[in-house]
Write an enzyme that holds these catalytic residues in place. Structure first.
Site, PDB file in Angstrom:
ATOM      1  N   GLY A 173      59.202 -48.184  47.420  1.00 44.88           N
ATOM      2  CA  GLY A 173      59.718 -49.546  47.310  1.00 44.88           C
ATOM      3  C   GLY A 173      60.275 -49.795  45.919  1.00 44.88           C
ATOM      4  N   GLY A 212      61.207 -52.949  43.141  1.00 45.38           N
ATOM      5  CA  GLY A 212      61.062 -54.343  42.746  1.00 45.38           C
ATOM      6  C   GLY A 212      61.984 -54.678  41.595  1.00 45.38           C
ATOM      7  N   GLY A 213      61.794 -55.846  41.031  1.00 41.19           N
ATOM      8  CA  GLY A 213      62.668 -56.282  39.956  1.00 41.19           C
ATOM      9  C   GLY A 213      62.511 -55.479  38.684  1.00 41.19           C
ATOM     10  N   MET A 214      61.284 -55.031  38.387  1.00 41.15           N
ATOM     11  CA  MET A 214      61.046 -54.336  37.122  1.00 41.15           C
ATOM     12  C   MET A 214      60.516 -52.921  37.290  1.00 41.15           C
ATOM     13  SD  MET A 214      59.445 -57.367  34.742  1.00 41.15           S
ATOM     14  CE  MET A 214      58.027 -57.623  35.803  1.00 41.15           C
ATOM     15  N   VAL A 221      58.152 -47.977  42.985  1.00 42.56           N
ATOM     16  CA  VAL A 221      56.915 -47.345  43.425  1.00 42.56           C
ATOM     17  C   VAL A 221      57.263 -46.106  44.250  1.00 42.56           C
ATOM     18  CG1 VAL A 221      54.800 -47.583  44.781  1.00 42.56           C
ATOM     19  CG2 VAL A 221      55.613 -49.498  43.394  1.00 42.56           C
ATOM     20  N   LYS A 228      53.599 -46.240  40.203  1.00 49.40           N
ATOM     21  CA  LYS A 228      54.451 -47.378  39.848  1.00 49.40           C
ATOM     22  C   LYS A 228      55.066 -47.098  38.487  1.00 49.40           C
ATOM     23  CE  LYS A 228      54.339 -52.439  39.511  1.00 49.40           C
ATOM     24  NZ  LYS A 228      53.493 -53.647  39.715  1.00 49.40           N
ATOM     25  N   ASP A 262      50.116 -64.907  41.942  1.00 46.85           N
ATOM     26  CA  ASP A 262      51.239 -64.549  42.809  1.00 46.85           C
ATOM     27  C   ASP A 262      50.744 -64.084  44.176  1.00 46.85           C
ATOM     28  OD1 ASP A 262      53.918 -64.366  43.423  1.00 46.85           O
ATOM     29  OD2 ASP A 262      54.171 -62.356  42.580  1.00 46.85           O
TER      30      ASP A 262
END
Length: 323
Positions: free
Chosen positions: A33, A35-37, A40, A56, A150
């Site tokens: 996957g 993500g923004g930063m 993974v 990650k 979150d």
């Protein structure tokens, strides 16, 4: 991790790490996957008979950003402090080399968001089971003065055996520490954000996670988030000023007791919510023992004007559905 669409050229850049060996130990296999930063990857631990792991890795363009790196280090520190069956375990990390990474247990399952998308809505038994496990995880975090900040279906993994794992403490903070974001800037995901988060307040405590969990339960029970809007700001405004349509108006099969738990968790004023994960879990257990129970919680969090506005809005929603 919540996936996002990316250009093929950017994907190729991330794939360059596949089949690489990190620190003579961790073998990078394939992307799980993006993500923004961070990205993974599925990987293996060569020291432990190629045991499957999740890796990650911070993206190159943010890996040297001081704020991002502080947040990543905080996430590692927090995750290592929390040892619980319902929290993703962290086994190792490196933040000194060119590749900054965290080694996590590999989970066989899917996010609660993907599961919900497939089913549409969940029944009371499933909601109770998943919520109970999340509350136990939050209870452990809160006892260690850690607020997740979150909680959302995308950050909850559902394993094949029905166990829940809470992931991504990337925006979590120690309850007595200084936030890593600028004053007045909201942190979290707008659809599940507590009113105090939406206002950008710095005095966020465990009750903010309770609100986010209530908002998530609302979605599990009805198939939609409590508030929608054309812009993120519009959604934030509704968290602060509007009451959600009662879940049973969207899904009449929801037991009243479960609706009452959801709405109390989502009270605008933190003082009107459950004051701890343990307290909320007590009511969840009462409902599990008797799904016809009615709690009749007070409604102190709603002003007369807000109640009136909410009633008018519900009448409009009902008429719109009839048409």
């Amino acid at each position: 991790m919540e996936e996002k669409k990316i250009a093929a050229s950017e994907l190729d850049k991330y794939k360059k790490l596949e089949n690489k060996l990190l620190d003579d130990r961790y073998i990078v296999d394939r992307i799980l996957g993006i993500g923004g930063m961070s990205v993974v990857y599925k990987g293996r631990d060569a020291y432990l008979n190629n045991m499957p792991i999740a890796i990650k890795i911070l993206k190159d363009d943010v890996a040297n950003d001081e704020t991002v790196l502080k947040r990543f280090k905080a996430e590692i520190r927090i995750a290592q402090e929390l040892r619980h069956n319902n929290i993703v375990a962290v086994h190792g990390h490196s933040t000194k080399g060119n590749v900054k990474y965290m080694i996590m247990e590999y989970l066989y399952g899917l996010t609660l968001k993907k599961y919900l998308n497939a089913k549409g809505v969940l029944g009371p038994d499933e909601i109770v089971s998943y919520t109970s496990q999340i509350l136990r995880a939050l209870g452990e975090a809160h006892r260690n003065n850690i607020v997740h900040r979150d909680i959302k279906p995308q950050n909850i993994m559902l394993l094949e055996n029905g166990r829940i794992k809470v992931m991504d403490f990337g925006v979590a903070k120690m309850a007595d520490s200084v936030t890593l974001t600028a004053t007045g800037k909201a942190v979290g995901t707008v659809y599940y954000m507590s009113p105090e988060q939406a206002e950008g307040r710095r005095d966020i405590d465990a009750r903010s996670d309770i609100y986010s969990l209530g908002a998530m339960m609302y979605e599990l029970a009805t198939g939609r988030t409590p508030f929608r809007g054309e812009t993120p700001f519009a959604v934030l405004f509704k968290h602060i000023k509007e009451d959600p349509v009662p879940p049973r108006e969207l899904n009449p099969s929801i037991p009243q007791g479960l609706e009452e738990i959801i709405l109390k968790a989502m009270s605008k004023n933190p003082k009107d919510r459950f004051q701890s994960a343990e307290e909320m879990l007590t009511y969840i257990r009462d409902f599990k023992a008797n799904n016809k129970i009615k709690f009749k919680f007070g409604t102190a969090s709603s002003s007369p004007f807000r109640v009136f506005l909410s009633r008018i809005k519900r009448i409009f929603v009902r008429r719109k559905r009839i048409k």
